[in-house]
Scaffold this active site. Sequence first.
Site, mmCIF file in Angstrom:
data_model
loop_
_atom_site.group_PDB
_atom_site.id
_atom_site.type_symbol
_atom_site.label_atom_id
_atom_site.label_comp_id
_atom_site.label_asym_id
_atom_site.label_seq_id
_atom_site.Cartn_x
_atom_site.Cartn_y
_atom_site.Cartn_z
ATOM 1 N N THR A 156 43.605 38.426 4.253
ATOM 2 C CA THR A 156 42.468 38.317 3.341
ATOM 3 C C THR A 156 42.495 39.446 2.322
ATOM 4 O OG1 THR A 156 41.130 37.337 5.086
ATOM 5 C CG2 THR A 156 39.935 38.359 3.257
ATOM 6 N N ARG B 146 39.509 24.583 9.865
ATOM 7 C CA ARG B 146 39.419 25.882 10.554
ATOM 8 C C ARG B 146 38.842 26.933 9.623
ATOM 9 N NH1 ARG B 146 41.660 31.244 9.415
ATOM 10 N NH2 ARG B 146 41.854 32.326 11.392
ATOM 11 N N ASP C 77 37.036 34.709 9.873
ATOM 12 C CA ASP C 77 35.925 35.657 9.775
ATOM 13 C C ASP C 77 35.499 35.945 8.338
ATOM 14 O OD1 ASP C 77 38.547 37.172 9.630
ATOM 15 O OD2 ASP C 77 37.143 38.748 9.056
ATOM 16 N N THR D 213 40.303 42.173 7.464
ATOM 17 C CA THR D 213 41.404 41.223 7.328
ATOM 18 C C THR D 213 42.171 41.198 8.637
ATOM 19 O OG1 THR D 213 43.400 40.627 6.065
ATOM 20 C CG2 THR D 213 42.972 42.963 6.366
#
Length: 307
Positions: A141, A169, A172, A192
């Site tokens: 991320t 899916r 977070d 991440t």
Amino acid sequence: MAAEGMDKASQLLENNSSAGDAVEALIKEVEAYPFYKSVGYGGLPNEEGVVQMDAAFMDGDTFAQGSVAAIENTLHAVSVARKLSQEHYNSFRVGEGATKYATLNGFEMTNMLTDRAKARWQKRLKEIEQEHLNPYDGHDTVGAITLAQSGSMAVATSTSGLFMKKQGRIGDSPLSGSGFYVDSEIGGAAATGLGEDIMKGCLSYEIVRRMGEGESPQEACDHAVYPFIRKLKKHYGKAGEFSLVAMNNKGEWGVATNVEFTFCVATNKEPRKILMANPGENDTTIIEPITQEWLDAYEKRIHEPIN
């Protein structure tokens, strides 16, 4: 991954732009670059060959938050998330609802699956079939925290998620307190790594909470992340990759990670720099500048042909 975006954000902040404008500009730079395989345009698809993105935005002054998950065909998921943060109700949209919202509100829509990403997906399908490899490879991320001259703060995240993930899916990154959190009176944090394990703890919120009790960003990161990883291994039996960054309202920053993790920092006192963090001994983090050799190898790796 965030280096060029950070240059743009730094310039905006120098010109007295808002923390929100700066963090959105930073994330958009990453989302638009086709060679970053885990974010935005050119991001790696799910098992069905569809690029589904998650993103979030939070205003540290008002606590306004917006998130999207499993959004498709949208160039800048972070901008949709920021727009949603202006809504009191329905500020977290997923799947078809998120994509429809982006379309109706005039956001740039495009096919996010590049030829390069499609080739990598097709290669992985063959590897799974022929060599029985684990399909899940690649999750990273982009998360950023900004502090404006006014003292306002903002945080944002964006990701195309786990490569070869199941349809729908979600990790977070769009989840408040887990993938991100910011309070302008204290500071912010972003995460991440493997979302399924990161979301087992509310680490971004925990880091901000600890900073609010007087810990430095580095202390807060170390004290929140490493004990939780041990607890997760004890109770769940394993822990995936964890990397968290934090900054307080003084511009001080910290990082904690259980893997080799590169990140960027820029302040009004020094230009942007790229650093590498690794887990140290006794719940500490080792932070060093990257080498030019490392950077050259990284650039070569992300541009190499898909065979």
